[in-house]
Write an enzyme that holds these catalytic residues in place. Structure first.
Site, PDB file in Angstrom:
ATOM      1  N   TYR A   1     -93.721  72.239  16.414  1.00 62.46           N
ATOM      2  CA  TYR A   1     -92.165  72.252  16.372  1.00 62.46           C
ATOM      3  C   TYR A   1     -91.681  73.025  15.297  1.00 62.46           C
ATOM      4  O   TYR A   1     -92.273  73.931  14.595  1.00 62.46           O
ATOM      5  CB  TYR A   1     -91.724  70.698  16.274  1.00 62.46           C
ATOM      6  CG  TYR A   1     -92.457  69.855  17.375  1.00 62.46           C
ATOM      7  CD1 TYR A   1     -92.122  70.257  18.656  1.00 62.46           C
ATOM      8  CD2 TYR A   1     -93.264  68.831  17.036  1.00 62.46           C
ATOM      9  CE1 TYR A   1     -92.830  69.513  19.684  1.00 62.46           C
ATOM     10  CE2 TYR A   1     -93.616  67.934  18.021  1.00 62.46           C
ATOM     11  CZ  TYR A   1     -93.450  68.402  19.368  1.00 62.46           C
ATOM     12  OH  TYR A   1     -93.797  67.410  20.233  1.00 62.46           O
TER      13      TYR A   1
ATOM     14  N   CYS B   1    -108.596  52.235  22.561  1.00 70.01           N
ATOM     15  CA  CYS B   1    -108.239  53.161  23.561  1.00 70.01           C
ATOM     16  C   CYS B   1    -109.392  54.310  23.657  1.00 70.01           C
ATOM     17  O   CYS B   1    -110.172  54.397  22.985  1.00 70.01           O
ATOM     18  CB  CYS B   1    -107.143  54.171  22.640  1.00 70.01           C
ATOM     19  SG  CYS B   1    -106.915  55.809  22.915  1.00 70.01           S
TER      20      CYS B   1
ATOM     21  N   ARG C   1     -94.858  65.015   7.978  1.00 69.51           N
ATOM     22  CA  ARG C   1     -96.341  64.804   8.711  1.00 69.51           C
ATOM     23  C   ARG C   1     -96.480  66.305   8.792  1.00 69.51           C
ATOM     24  O   ARG C   1     -95.646  66.918   9.288  1.00 69.51           O
ATOM     25  CB  ARG C   1     -96.140  64.201  10.126  1.00 69.51           C
ATOM     26  CG  ARG C   1     -97.356  63.653  10.772  1.00 69.51           C
ATOM     27  CD  ARG C   1     -97.170  62.791  11.935  1.00 69.51           C
ATOM     28  NE  ARG C   1     -98.513  62.269  12.047  1.00 69.51           N
ATOM     29  CZ  ARG C   1     -98.988  61.967  13.179  1.00 69.51           C
ATOM     30  NH1 ARG C   1     -98.483  62.266  14.279  1.00 69.51           N
ATOM     31  NH2 ARG C   1    -100.001  61.368  13.391  1.00 69.51           N
TER      32      ARG C   1
END
Length: 634
Positions: free
Chosen positions: A170, A339, A218
């Site tokens: 990003y 998961c 992050r």
């Protein structure tokens, strides 16, 4: 007590344990970025289950910086009331909540925003297929102000912590990365220059939040691109962030150009980021948080006990099992629904602009609608078929108070899950089979081995309700020579029932065909995929497909596209434009429902349901969802 369940401070914010719900896009916000009741319900369900802090998925700080239509936004004061409603609900449920503020940069899409994306360099993102423009100095100043305003609104909205997104390709990460930042001014070139804009943003946010909420970052520990951001530079960035006043560092990986490391599929090693967090802990004083396929209770526990990180950030694991932390606290490891890293219900759906669901958890994303409640009347339920649909129907029916018997023609449960797990890098599908088996045993579900061919075969069981979950079988296409001895079915190959020769042609380039190709190519077989469409793997998600093509290329698998099969002979497959000499032809051309018994059973019993591939051949996720929903109706 395990260190996992001890409190920790991030700045002045005290958290009750070391479990963070990792920021992950969930597609549950309203179109345009407003908070919806559905996203509140999703977060509240996890907050009630002992998560110490929930970090939202990315929250857009600018209209042109939104990556998805169903993604939270904070670029205007109008978003504050909805966000406050969400944070209040999470607080009331027992957890803290952090806002992950971000700008998608070159990974934004004009199709979503109606605006041209901005980036450090006018370099399109292949996955998004866009056309960003290079940011001017004025753009840089304006974007810093937008991050500052986003932080101010986050505090007004009741967030306990602000996470600045330095990861995943990003905007801020794309400035840090030499892969995406080709600028020649003071914002490009050396690491010092590439850090300049992200660090200016970070300092602005920290100044806004000083004394009010901790700020963390992050960051991708490794971009996993040859010319991308590497860990040595990341360590320097983290140390500079710490000097600026960051109170914790959360490690992730990748960018859209290496998307498999961002939302790791099952071919990425479990816990692959742990060595990075262990090393970073030696470099910084603030807490280090680690993520990345942490789908093993033992692994999660060892991270903290061995001091390899200070917290764990779990995203998909808490989508798959909202009770994960409680089960770990109770040492009830066998009851955890892990998961499987298939990405089918979560990120694949989000990339399509939809809300999440989960292959192993039909409630995920439907947290308020899909509740398991006691039935008004306990019934004798007979379920035909011990695949995913039948087993989920049995589990939920039993939890609702019914007496349950599963009938299957083979003496094991799981249906096609072992077949699905046979190709290389697909073994974690067995996590779900093991979970269903453990529930089958724990709940005391009865099992009878019997091939049900008519209603008469189950009459002696006196069912009040019948669930037909008999699945689907492979179809055989009408090709001349299809009954030749050298023709075999893909499932027989994957199950090890049949050995093939040294060369094969696989008819069908969908999921089954491509996975069978991997399976055989790994054994040294020369494989040809024959597909009548213009491409293979059209039904495979974005995080898997690139790796699949890479493996097929490495193994020398040949693709024959827009290919029409005319005939099969004893040593070749004949196409319109020539023939391929092969030892065997493998059929992977689709499935048909095993529905021959449905009408007879419906005639003989009052309450009859169907679930899974008996309705129409699809994927495990659809079967599990139907099994759950049917069981809630009984």
């Amino acid at each position: 007590m395990s260190k996992l369940f001890s409190p920790i401070k991030i700045g002045q914010l005290e958290l009750k344990n070391r479990f963070m719900m990792a920021p992950m896009e969930n597609g549950l916000a309203a179109l345009g970025g407003e908070v919806s009741q559905r996203i509140i319900d999703f977060f509240v369900e996890r907050a009630k289950k002992e998560v110490s802090i929930i970090i939202t998925g990315s929250v857009g700080i600018s209209p042109e910086g939104r990556g998805l239509p169903t993604q939270l936004s904070i670029y205007d004061d109008k978003f504050i009331p909805g966000l406050r409603r969400m944070t209040d609900a999470i607080h009331e449920a027992g957890a803290k909540v952090g806002a992950q503020i971000y700008h998608a940069g070159r990974q934004a899409s004009e199709a979503v925003t109606g605006l041209q994306p901005i980036a450090p360099t006018a370099m399109p993102c292949e996955i998004v297929g866009n056309n960003p423009r290079e940011m001017t100095k004025d753009d840089i100043l304006e974007t810093k102000e937008k991050f500052k305003k986003a932080a101010e609104r986050s505090l007004k909205a009741g967030f306990d912590l602000i996470e600045v997104h330095f990861a995943h390709g990003y905007l801020l990460h794309s400035f840090l990365s030499p892969h995406s930042n080709k600028r020649t001014d003071e914002y490009g070139g050396s690491l010092e220059n590439r850090m300049r804009f992200p660090m200016e943003v970070l300092r602005e946010v920290i100044e806004v939040c000083k004394g009010k909420a901790p700020v963390i970052i992050r960051i991708s520990a490794d971009e996993y691109l040859q010319d991308g951001l590497k860990f040595e530079e990341v360590k320097t960035i983290c140390k500079e962030a710490e000097k600026a006043g960051v109170e914790a560092i959360s490690l992730t990986a990748g960018s859209y150009d290496a998307v498999e490391y961002t939302i790791q599929p099952m071919f990425i090693k479990q816990g692959f980021l742990i060595p990075f967090s262990e090393e970073l802990k030696k470099e910084v004083e603030v807490p280090v948080i680690v993520a990345g396929r942490l789908n093993s209770a033992e692994l999660i526990n060892n991270i903290l006990e061995e001091n390899k990180a200070d917290m764990v950030a779990i995203g998909r694991g808490l989508i798959a099992d909202e009770d994960l932390i409680i089960k770990m606290q109770d040492n009830n490891y066998e009851d955890i629904r892990y998961c499987v890293a298939c990405n089918q219900g979560c990120i694949d759906k989000v990339f399509l602009g939809q809300g999440i669901n989960c292959l192993v958890n039909a409630r995920a994303g439907f947290d308020s609608e899909r509740k398991i409640e006691k039935a008004a009347e306990a019934k004798n339920v007979v379920i035909i078929g011990a695949g995913p649909a039948g087993l989920e129907a049995a589990r939920v029916s039993r939890l609702r108070g019914h007496e349950v018997t599963i009938v299957d023609k083979v003496d094991r449960i799981g249906g096609k899950m072992e077949t699905l797990a046979a190709p290389p890098e697909k073994d974690t599908f067995l996590f779900f089979r093991d979970y269903l088996y453990n529930q089958f045993v724990r709940l005391g579900i009865n099992f009878i081995q019997k091939d049900v061919k008519s209603a008469e075969d189950i009459k002696e069981l006196n069912p009040d309700a019948v669930v037909i979950a008999t699945g689907a079988s492979q179809t055989v296409p009408p090709i001349k020579g299809i009954d030749s001895k050298n023709v075999v079915m893909a499932e027989d190959v994957l199950n090890g029932n049949i050995e093939v020769g040294s060369t094969v042609a696989i008819i069908g380039g969908g999921l089954v065909g491509t996975e069978t190709s991997k399976f055989l190519a790994a054994k040294g077989v020369k494989v040809h995929i024959v597909e009548m469409m213009d491409a293979i793997a059209k039904d495979i998600g974005a995080t898997f497909v690139g790796h699949l093509f890479k493996v097929l290329k490495e193994k020398g698998v040949e693709q024959h596209l827009k290919a029409k099969v005319l005939q099969i002979t004893e040593n070749a497959i004949v196409l319109e434009d020539g023939e391929i000499k092969v030892d065997n032809i493998v059929i992977a051309a689709g499935y048909k429902a095993n529905d021959s018994v449905v009408e007879d059973i419906k005639k003989n019993f009052k309450e009859v349901y169907t679930a899974g591939d008996v309705n129409r051949a699809r994927r495990i996720m659809d079967a599990v969802e139907e099994g759950f929903k049917v069981a809630c109706q009984i």
